[in-house]
Scaffold this active site. Structure first.
Site, PDB file in Angstrom:
ATOM      1  N   ASN A   1       0.801  -1.217   0.000  1.00  0.00           N
ATOM      2  CA  ASN A   1       0.000   0.000   0.000  1.00  0.00           C
ATOM      3  C   ASN A   1       0.837   1.271   0.000  1.00  0.00           C
ATOM      4  O   ASN A   1       0.384   2.312  -0.474  1.00  0.00           O
ATOM      5  CB  ASN A   1      -0.928  -0.010   1.226  1.00  0.00           C
ATOM      6  CG  ASN A   1      -1.579   1.342   1.459  1.00  0.00           C
ATOM      7  OD1 ASN A   1      -2.475   1.750   0.732  1.00  0.00           O
ATOM      8  ND2 ASN A   1      -1.104   2.058   2.475  1.00  0.00           N
TER       9      ASN A   1
ATOM     10  N   TYR B   1       3.403   9.252 -11.502  1.00  0.00           N
ATOM     11  CA  TYR B   1       2.573   8.462 -10.601  1.00  0.00           C
ATOM     12  C   TYR B   1       1.782   7.403 -11.364  1.00  0.00           C
ATOM     13  O   TYR B   1       1.769   6.216 -10.999  1.00  0.00           O
ATOM     14  CB  TYR B   1       1.617   9.384  -9.846  1.00  0.00           C
ATOM     15  CG  TYR B   1       0.646   8.685  -8.936  1.00  0.00           C
ATOM     16  CD1 TYR B   1       1.042   8.224  -7.686  1.00  0.00           C
ATOM     17  CD2 TYR B   1      -0.683   8.482  -9.321  1.00  0.00           C
ATOM     18  CE1 TYR B   1       0.141   7.576  -6.840  1.00  0.00           C
ATOM     19  CE2 TYR B   1      -1.585   7.844  -8.486  1.00  0.00           C
ATOM     20  CZ  TYR B   1      -1.165   7.395  -7.256  1.00  0.00           C
ATOM     21  OH  TYR B   1      -2.061   6.753  -6.420  1.00  0.00           O
TER      22      TYR B   1
ATOM     23  N   LYS C   1       1.956   3.186 -11.083  1.00  0.00           N
ATOM     24  CA  LYS C   1       0.812   2.359 -10.708  1.00  0.00           C
ATOM     25  C   LYS C   1       0.389   1.423 -11.839  1.00  0.00           C
ATOM     26  O   LYS C   1      -0.078   0.307 -11.588  1.00  0.00           O
ATOM     27  CB  LYS C   1      -0.358   3.257 -10.286  1.00  0.00           C
ATOM     28  CG  LYS C   1      -0.115   4.019  -8.988  1.00  0.00           C
ATOM     29  CD  LYS C   1       0.084   3.080  -7.804  1.00  0.00           C
ATOM     30  CE  LYS C   1       0.118   3.828  -6.479  1.00  0.00           C
ATOM     31  NZ  LYS C   1       0.217   2.913  -5.315  1.00  0.00           N
TER      32      LYS C   1
END
Length: 251
Positions: free
Chosen positions: A89, A154, A158
């Site tokens: 996470n 980012y 991901k």
């Protein structure tokens, strides 16, 4: 779950990680709360133990540093036993025009968001293979599904995490290990509120909530509930999947 299993939650000191740590502890796992911030990791563990569940804090752990990751996992083994659940996470975000993204910002984002899960997965998979049972849940992002301007670093990190999820699911399914990813939608976390404060959302949290089919922002507990299911025995036939938890923003 017939016996206690050890779960590792990275970035467990706040937001989604905190909610996941609480939920897995309530489900009966012994939870190792990893976070770069030792104080917040300790606080979450205090909350969990006050509720009568088991958790241990492992703070000052930078997931982008393989040495720190390996040391933390070994310490967790010594304290709680083999690691059979991993929730990747921990992450960093950022808003920057693509042509102004520096090498340093690009490298840091990928180091935390993609290399971190890589290091942690390599560190714990031997435990899972030995037990012929394991669960890895990678918290990715809905922005990796549809893209997001000013967040190329980012989004790229991901999207890579989604790809790694699918590859690991194929490779380790025969060992009883499932690997899935949850790309959260618009979830009300301290990270989101900081982005709102900086004017990076293109509107307030409330405005974006009104654009969501269920007419509210997500809660960390929404992500924790999906994570809980994926870590159960009953979810053993689910692997390599993208489980969107986004209030209908992405279908």
């Amino acid at each position: 779950m017939t016996e206690r299993k050890t779960a590792v939650v990275t970035g467990g000191g706040s937001g989604i990680g905190r909610a996941v740590a609480h939920r897995l502890a309530a489900d009966g796992f012994a939870v190792a709360v990893l976070d770069l911030n030792a104080d917040t990791a300790k606080q979450v563990v205090e909350e969990i133990t006050e509720a009568g569940n088991e958790a241990v804090a492992f703070g000052d752990v930078d997931v982008s540093d393989r040495g720190q990751v390996n040391a933390a996992i070994e310490s967790i083994r010594q304290t709680l036993g083999p690691v059979l659940v991993l929730v990747n996470n921990a992450g960093v975000t950022g808003f920057r025009e693509f042509l102004k993204i520096s090498d340093a910002s690009w490298n840091k984002t990928l180091a935390v968001n993609l290399s971190g899960p890589f290091y942690l997965s390599q560190a714990v998979l031997p435990d899972m293979i030995a037990a012929h049972w394991g669960r890895i849940v990678n918290i990715s992002s809905s922005s990796a599904q549809g893209g997001q301007q000013y967040m190329a670093h980012y989004v790229s990190s991901k999207a890579g995490l989604i790809g790694m999820t699918k590859s690991l699911a194929l490779e380790f399914g025969e060992h009883g290990v499932t690997v899935n990813t949850i790309p959260p939608g618009f979830v009300d976390t301290p990270m989101l509120r900081e982005s709102e404060r900086r004017g990076m959302l293109g509107g307030s949290v409330d405005i974006h909530a009104e654009r969501t089919p269920v007419r509210r922002p997500g809660k960390p507990e929404d992500i924790a509930a999906a994570t809980s299911f994926l870590c159960r025995e009953e979810a053993g036939y689910i692997t390599g999947q993208i489980i969107g938890v986004n209030g209908g923003r992405n279908t």
